[in-house]
Scaffold this active site. Structure first.
Site, short mmCIF file in Angstrom:
data_model
loop_
_atom_site.label_atom_id
_atom_site.label_comp_id
_atom_site.label_asym_id
_atom_site.label_seq_id
_atom_site.Cartn_x
_atom_site.Cartn_y
_atom_site.Cartn_z
N LEU A 102 -14.13 2.73 -5.29
CA LEU A 102 -14.37 1.12 -5.83
C LEU A 102 -15.79 1.25 -5.98
O LEU A 102 -16.30 1.39 -4.73
CB LEU A 102 -13.63 0.30 -5.08
CG LEU A 102 -12.35 -0.08 -5.45
CD1 LEU A 102 -11.92 -1.31 -4.70
CD2 LEU A 102 -12.02 -0.83 -6.90
N ASP A 103 -16.35 1.10 -7.09
CA ASP A 103 -17.75 0.93 -7.10
C ASP A 103 -18.05 -0.27 -6.35
O ASP A 103 -17.39 -1.22 -5.87
CB ASP A 103 -18.46 0.97 -8.64
CG ASP A 103 -17.88 -0.33 -9.56
OD1 ASP A 103 -18.21 -1.33 -9.09
OD2 ASP A 103 -17.09 -0.31 -10.34
N ALA A 104 -19.54 -0.32 -6.13
CA ALA A 104 -19.98 -1.15 -5.12
C ALA A 104 -20.06 -2.80 -5.57
O ALA A 104 -19.81 -3.61 -4.76
CB ALA A 104 -21.77 -1.02 -4.95
#
Length: 244
Positions: A102-104
């Site tokens: 999951l991207d930041a």
């Protein structure tokens, strides 16, 4: 067992990634450089260099953490540029790594495990494990709902990105008002920032993205607060495996 499977069972990476480590000369068996196809037992000494050399051993049991990832954390086992990595939100031992990413900026359900084979089966596009998200997006205020549906059809059918065309996506508009929409999106692959990039292609900017479900495992049913985790039971792990 084969060396790549042994490395995966130790929670270092998937078998495919282990093959890359072996090919790169970053695996030693009893002090000698390992080769593809080598077999090992628990009595062998196996070392892996994934940043530094370390001796590894198989875990006594598979562990899977379900984490409600808050925004601002990187989905990585370690990152020299940031202290905010998801592995700091779960116990330091046994060693685990994120299943997919999951991207930041994104939030929600993220699994971490010490089982490389399980991680591989849950993330490979060929297994078609569905991940479901709630997405809040902004679009031009002049767009009507029916026009938005037409734009989303492009994403549903697959959008061409530099690394290839995305697979079909399931998209439902949960709510709509001028300039703003809340979407439910289901995809079975995980290209880098895929949802954000594909929606941007049709004029929708993602403001918030929350993953709610992986396969048969739902964040709502787990009742985990942001930044907290739970350890999956054997039954819950079987639910994941049965969805592959």
């Amino acid at each position: 067992m084969r060396l790549n499977r042994y490395i995966a069972l130790c929670g270092i990476c998937s078998r495919r990634a282990a093959d890359l480590l072996i090919t790169a000369g970053k695996v030693k068996v009893n002090g000698k450089t390992g080769k593809l196809g080598d077999t090992v037992t628990n009595s062998d000494s196996v070392e892996v260099n994934d940043g530094k050399w370390q001796k590894i051993s198989t875990p006594t049991e598979t562990i899977v953490y379900a984490l409600n990832k808050p925004a601002g954390y990187i989905s990585s086992a370690a990152d020299p540029t940031s202290k905010k990595v998801v592995t700091t939100l779960v116990p330091p031992t046994p060693r685990v790594f994120p299943v997919g990413r999951l991207d930041a900026d994104s939030e929600g359900l993220l699994l971490l495990t010490n089982d490389g084979d399980l991680a591989y089966s849950l993330t490979h596009p060929k297994t078609h494990v569905m991940k479901e998200y709630e997405v809040i997006g902004e679009c031009a205020r002049t767009i009507e709902k029916y026009q938005l549906e037409h734009k989303l059809d492009r994403v549903r059918e697959g959008i061409l990105l530099p690394e290839g065309r995305t697979q079909e996506a399931q998209i439902k508009i949960l709510s709509f008002s001028p300039g703003r929409a809340v979407l439910h999106i289901g995809i079975s692959e995980g290209k880098r920032r895929q949802i954000r990039r594909t929606l941007q292609k049709v004029g929708i900017t993602v403001i918030r993205l929350i993953r709610h479900k992986i396969g048969g495992l739902s964040l709502d049913e787990l009742h985990i607060m942001p930044g907290k985790y739970c350890i999956l039971t054997k039954t819950q792990i079987e639910v994941l495996k049965n969805g592959v």
